[in-house]
Design a protein around this motif. Structure first.
Motif, PDB file in Angstrom:
ATOM      1  N   GLY A  54       0.793  -1.220   0.000  1.00 55.46           N
ATOM      2  CA  GLY A  54       0.000   0.000   0.000  1.00 55.46           C
ATOM      3  C   GLY A  54       0.829   1.276   0.000  1.00 55.46           C
ATOM      4  O   GLY A  54       0.289   2.364  -0.162  1.00 55.46           O
ATOM      5  N   ALA A  55       2.152   1.144   0.182  1.00 57.35           N
ATOM      6  CA  ALA A  55       3.028   2.329   0.212  1.00 57.35           C
ATOM      7  C   ALA A  55       3.153   2.933  -1.182  1.00 57.35           C
ATOM      8  O   ALA A  55       3.048   2.242  -2.193  1.00 57.35           O
ATOM      9  CB  ALA A  55       4.405   1.958   0.753  1.00 57.35           C
ATOM     10  N   ASP A  56       3.372   4.234  -1.196  1.00 55.26           N
ATOM     11  CA  ASP A  56       3.650   4.963  -2.433  1.00 55.26           C
ATOM     12  C   ASP A  56       5.098   5.405  -2.392  1.00 55.26           C
ATOM     13  O   ASP A  56       5.587   5.838  -1.349  1.00 55.26           O
ATOM     14  CB  ASP A  56       2.769   6.215  -2.527  1.00 55.26           C
ATOM     15  CG  ASP A  56       1.302   5.865  -2.669  1.00 55.26           C
ATOM     16  OD1 ASP A  56       0.929   5.282  -3.701  1.00 55.26           O
ATOM     17  OD2 ASP A  56       0.527   6.181  -1.743  1.00 55.26           O
ATOM     18  N   PHE A  57       5.790   5.267  -3.526  1.00 50.17           N
ATOM     19  CA  PHE A  57       7.141   5.819  -3.608  1.00 50.17           C
ATOM     20  C   PHE A  57       7.324   6.466  -4.972  1.00 50.17           C
ATOM     21  O   PHE A  57       6.657   6.121  -5.950  1.00 50.17           O
ATOM     22  CB  PHE A  57       8.215   4.770  -3.304  1.00 50.17           C
ATOM     23  CG  PHE A  57       8.428   3.700  -4.345  1.00 50.17           C
ATOM     24  CD1 PHE A  57       9.398   3.838  -5.326  1.00 50.17           C
ATOM     25  CD2 PHE A  57       7.671   2.538  -4.319  1.00 50.17           C
ATOM     26  CE1 PHE A  57       9.603   2.836  -6.278  1.00 50.17           C
ATOM     27  CE2 PHE A  57       7.874   1.533  -5.257  1.00 50.17           C
ATOM     28  CZ  PHE A  57       8.847   1.685  -6.234  1.00 50.17           C
ATOM     29  N   SER A  58       8.212   7.447  -4.990  1.00 48.71           N
ATOM     30  CA  SER A  58       8.476   8.141  -6.249  1.00 48.71           C
ATOM     31  C   SER A  58       9.907   7.876  -6.682  1.00 48.71           C
ATOM     32  O   SER A  58      10.776   7.572  -5.869  1.00 48.71           O
ATOM     33  CB  SER A  58       8.239   9.648  -6.104  1.00 48.71           C
ATOM     34  OG  SER A  58       9.167  10.200  -5.191  1.00 48.71           O
ATOM     35  N   TYR A  59      10.102   7.971  -7.977  1.00 47.32           N
ATOM     36  CA  TYR A  59      11.397   7.737  -8.610  1.00 47.32           C
ATOM     37  C   TYR A  59      11.661   8.911  -9.537  1.00 47.32           C
ATOM     38  O   TYR A  59      10.753   9.380 -10.236  1.00 47.32           O
ATOM     39  CB  TYR A  59      11.345   6.431  -9.413  1.00 47.32           C
ATOM     40  CG  TYR A  59      12.550   6.231 -10.308  1.00 47.32           C
ATOM     41  CD1 TYR A  59      13.705   5.659  -9.796  1.00 47.32           C
ATOM     42  CD2 TYR A  59      12.543   6.624 -11.632  1.00 47.32           C
ATOM     43  CE1 TYR A  59      14.830   5.493 -10.598  1.00 47.32           C
ATOM     44  CE2 TYR A  59      13.656   6.463 -12.431  1.00 47.32           C
ATOM     45  CZ  TYR A  59      14.787   5.895 -11.910  1.00 47.32           C
ATOM     46  OH  TYR A  59      15.897   5.734 -12.692  1.00 47.32           O
ATOM     47  N   ARG A  78      10.456  10.625 -14.315  1.00 43.70           N
ATOM     48  CA  ARG A  78       9.952  10.595 -12.949  1.00 43.70           C
ATOM     49  C   ARG A  78       8.669   9.788 -12.956  1.00 43.70           C
ATOM     50  O   ARG A  78       7.931   9.770 -13.948  1.00 43.70           O
ATOM     51  CB  ARG A  78       9.774  11.980 -12.366  1.00 43.70           C
ATOM     52  CG  ARG A  78       8.691  12.811 -12.935  1.00 43.70           C
ATOM     53  CD  ARG A  78       8.589  14.162 -12.192  1.00 43.70           C
ATOM     54  NE  ARG A  78       7.823  15.111 -12.959  1.00 43.70           N
ATOM     55  CZ  ARG A  78       6.493  15.109 -13.049  1.00 43.70           C
ATOM     56  NH1 ARG A  78       5.792  14.209 -12.398  1.00 43.70           N
ATOM     57  NH2 ARG A  78       5.869  15.996 -13.787  1.00 43.70           N
ATOM     58  N   SER A  79       8.453   9.066 -11.878  1.00 41.72           N
ATOM     59  CA  SER A  79       7.238   8.258 -11.793  1.00 41.72           C
ATOM     60  C   SER A  79       6.868   8.042 -10.331  1.00 41.72           C
ATOM     61  O   SER A  79       7.693   8.162  -9.436  1.00 41.72           O
ATOM     62  CB  SER A  79       7.416   6.913 -12.507  1.00 41.72           C
ATOM     63  OG  SER A  79       8.491   6.188 -11.953  1.00 41.72           O
ATOM     64  N   ALA A  80       5.582   7.746 -10.139  1.00 40.03           N
ATOM     65  CA  ALA A  80       5.058   7.420  -8.807  1.00 40.03           C
ATOM     66  C   ALA A  80       4.475   6.022  -8.890  1.00 40.03           C
ATOM     67  O   ALA A  80       3.747   5.691  -9.828  1.00 40.03           O
ATOM     68  CB  ALA A  80       3.995   8.431  -8.385  1.00 40.03           C
ATOM     69  N   GLN A  81       4.839   5.184  -7.911  1.00 40.16           N
ATOM     70  CA  GLN A  81       4.396   3.800  -7.876  1.00 40.16           C
ATOM     71  C   GLN A  81       3.672   3.529  -6.554  1.00 40.16           C
ATOM     72  O   GLN A  81       4.067   4.064  -5.524  1.00 40.16           O
ATOM     73  CB  GLN A  81       5.585   2.825  -7.954  1.00 40.16           C
ATOM     74  CG  GLN A  81       6.291   2.770  -9.278  1.00 40.16           C
ATOM     75  CD  GLN A  81       7.163   3.979  -9.568  1.00 40.16           C
ATOM     76  OE1 GLN A  81       7.224   4.421 -10.678  1.00 40.16           O
ATOM     77  NE2 GLN A  81       7.832   4.541  -8.577  1.00 40.16           N
ATOM     78  N   LYS A  82       2.659   2.689  -6.616  1.00 37.96           N
ATOM     79  CA  LYS A  82       1.980   2.211  -5.414  1.00 37.96           C
ATOM     80  C   LYS A  82       2.225   0.705  -5.346  1.00 37.96           C
ATOM     81  O   LYS A  82       2.059   0.005  -6.346  1.00 37.96           O
ATOM     82  CB  LYS A  82       0.477   2.492  -5.483  1.00 37.96           C
ATOM     83  CG  LYS A  82      -0.271   2.026  -4.237  1.00 37.96           C
ATOM     84  CD  LYS A  82      -1.717   2.467  -4.299  1.00 37.96           C
ATOM     85  CE  LYS A  82      -2.354   2.492  -2.948  1.00 37.96           C
ATOM     86  NZ  LYS A  82      -1.817   3.472  -2.016  1.00 37.96           N
ATOM     87  N   ILE A  83       2.634   0.216  -4.185  1.00 42.18           N
ATOM     88  CA  ILE A  83       2.874  -1.221  -4.019  1.00 42.18           C
ATOM     89  C   ILE A  83       1.517  -1.884  -3.785  1.00 42.18           C
ATOM     90  O   ILE A  83       0.884  -1.683  -2.749  1.00 42.18           O
ATOM     91  CB  ILE A  83       3.853  -1.494  -2.865  1.00 42.18           C
ATOM     92  CG1 ILE A  83       5.187  -0.789  -3.159  1.00 42.18           C
ATOM     93  CG2 ILE A  83       4.041  -3.004  -2.679  1.00 42.18           C
ATOM     94  CD1 ILE A  83       6.165  -0.804  -2.008  1.00 42.18           C
ATOM     95  N   THR A  84       1.054  -2.641  -4.786  1.00 40.88           N
ATOM     96  CA  THR A  84      -0.289  -3.217  -4.737  1.00 40.88           C
ATOM     97  C   THR A  84      -0.299  -4.693  -4.368  1.00 40.88           C
ATOM     98  O   THR A  84      -1.354  -5.230  -4.029  1.00 40.88           O
ATOM     99  CB  THR A  84      -1.016  -3.031  -6.086  1.00 40.88           C
ATOM    100  OG1 THR A  84      -0.222  -3.618  -7.122  1.00 40.88           O
ATOM    101  CG2 THR A  84      -1.235  -1.545  -6.390  1.00 40.88           C
ATOM    102  N   GLU A  85       0.853  -5.351  -4.454  1.00 40.52           N
ATOM    103  CA  GLU A  85       0.967  -6.749  -4.038  1.00 40.52           C
ATOM    104  C   GLU A  85       2.353  -6.955  -3.455  1.00 40.52           C
ATOM    105  O   GLU A  85       3.338  -6.486  -4.002  1.00 40.52           O
ATOM    106  CB  GLU A  85       0.788  -7.685  -5.240  1.00 40.52           C
ATOM    107  CG  GLU A  85      -0.380  -8.626  -5.109  1.00 40.52           C
ATOM    108  CD  GLU A  85      -0.509  -9.561  -6.291  1.00 40.52           C
ATOM    109  OE1 GLU A  85      -0.255 -10.765  -6.121  1.00 40.52           O
ATOM    110  OE2 GLU A  85      -0.851  -9.066  -7.385  1.00 40.52           O
ATOM    111  N   LEU A  86       2.393  -7.651  -2.316  1.00 43.01           N
ATOM    112  CA  LEU A  86       3.655  -7.909  -1.648  1.00 43.01           C
ATOM    113  C   LEU A  86       3.500  -9.247  -0.935  1.00 43.01           C
ATOM    114  O   LEU A  86       2.953  -9.314   0.154  1.00 43.01           O
ATOM    115  CB  LEU A  86       3.938  -6.775  -0.653  1.00 43.01           C
ATOM    116  CG  LEU A  86       5.367  -6.522  -0.203  1.00 43.01           C
ATOM    117  CD1 LEU A  86       6.268  -6.171  -1.379  1.00 43.01           C
ATOM    118  CD2 LEU A  86       5.399  -5.397   0.817  1.00 43.01           C
TER     119      LEU A  86
END
Length: 161
Positions: A54-59, A66-74
């Motif tokens: 559920g965390a969001d991180f940016s690159y 540049r991009s923003a990702q949300k961790i949807t499966e772990l």
């Protein structure tokens, strides 16, 4: 909307999406842990947590990406999925090509080895960035991430100054 048609279109997109894989001697959990140590293998500036569901991180890499990702499966030792919520690729005409794509890491035991299969679902040959992006993913996954898994040290590019 036809559910069967949507499922077939999704399968076709996944089949054409960039994918690469390799096997290592390390355990599935060691591979999983290395994937989630994103700063250890992916170049650029990374903000936010890269190892929590559920965390969001940016690159960000220079002025190019540049991009923003949300961790949807772990799923420990098995799978990691990032949903690209927003992206800007400044080296192609459609700077939003990565928007709403999925970055998937699948981990499986194969005999006495562990296989990592990486797929960027939605990164397809029709995209202008496919050549550059697939080449970059090939390096980051097959070289840098693999090195992090096997030696404890990834080989991302030097940090920006």
């Amino acid at each position: 909307m036809n559910v069967a048609t949507d499922a077939k279109a999704e399968q076709t997109t996944k089949a054409k999406s960039f994918t690469t894989s390799f096997t290592v001697d390390q355990s599935p959990q060691e591979v999983f842990d290395a994937i989630n140590n994103v700063r250890g293998w992916w170049s650029g500036e990374i903000d936010g947590s890269t190892d929590k569901l559920g965390a969001d991180f940016s690159y960000r890499y220079k002025g190019l990406h540049r991009s923003a990702q949300k961790i949807t499966e772990l799923v420990p030792g098995k799978k990691v999925v990032w949903h690209v919520t927003e992206a800007r690729l400044n080296f192609v005409e459609d700077k939003t090509e990565w928007n709403d794509t999925e970055i998937v890491f699948e981990i499986a035991r194969k005999g006495d080895k562990t296989e990592l299969r990486f797929t960027h679902i939605g990164l397809v040959p029709a995209f202008e960035c496919y050549g550059n992006c697939s080449g970059a993913w090939g390096f980051y996954v097959n070289d840098s991430l693999r090195s992090l898994i096997t030696t404890g040290k990834g080989v991302p590019n030097e940090k920006e100054s």
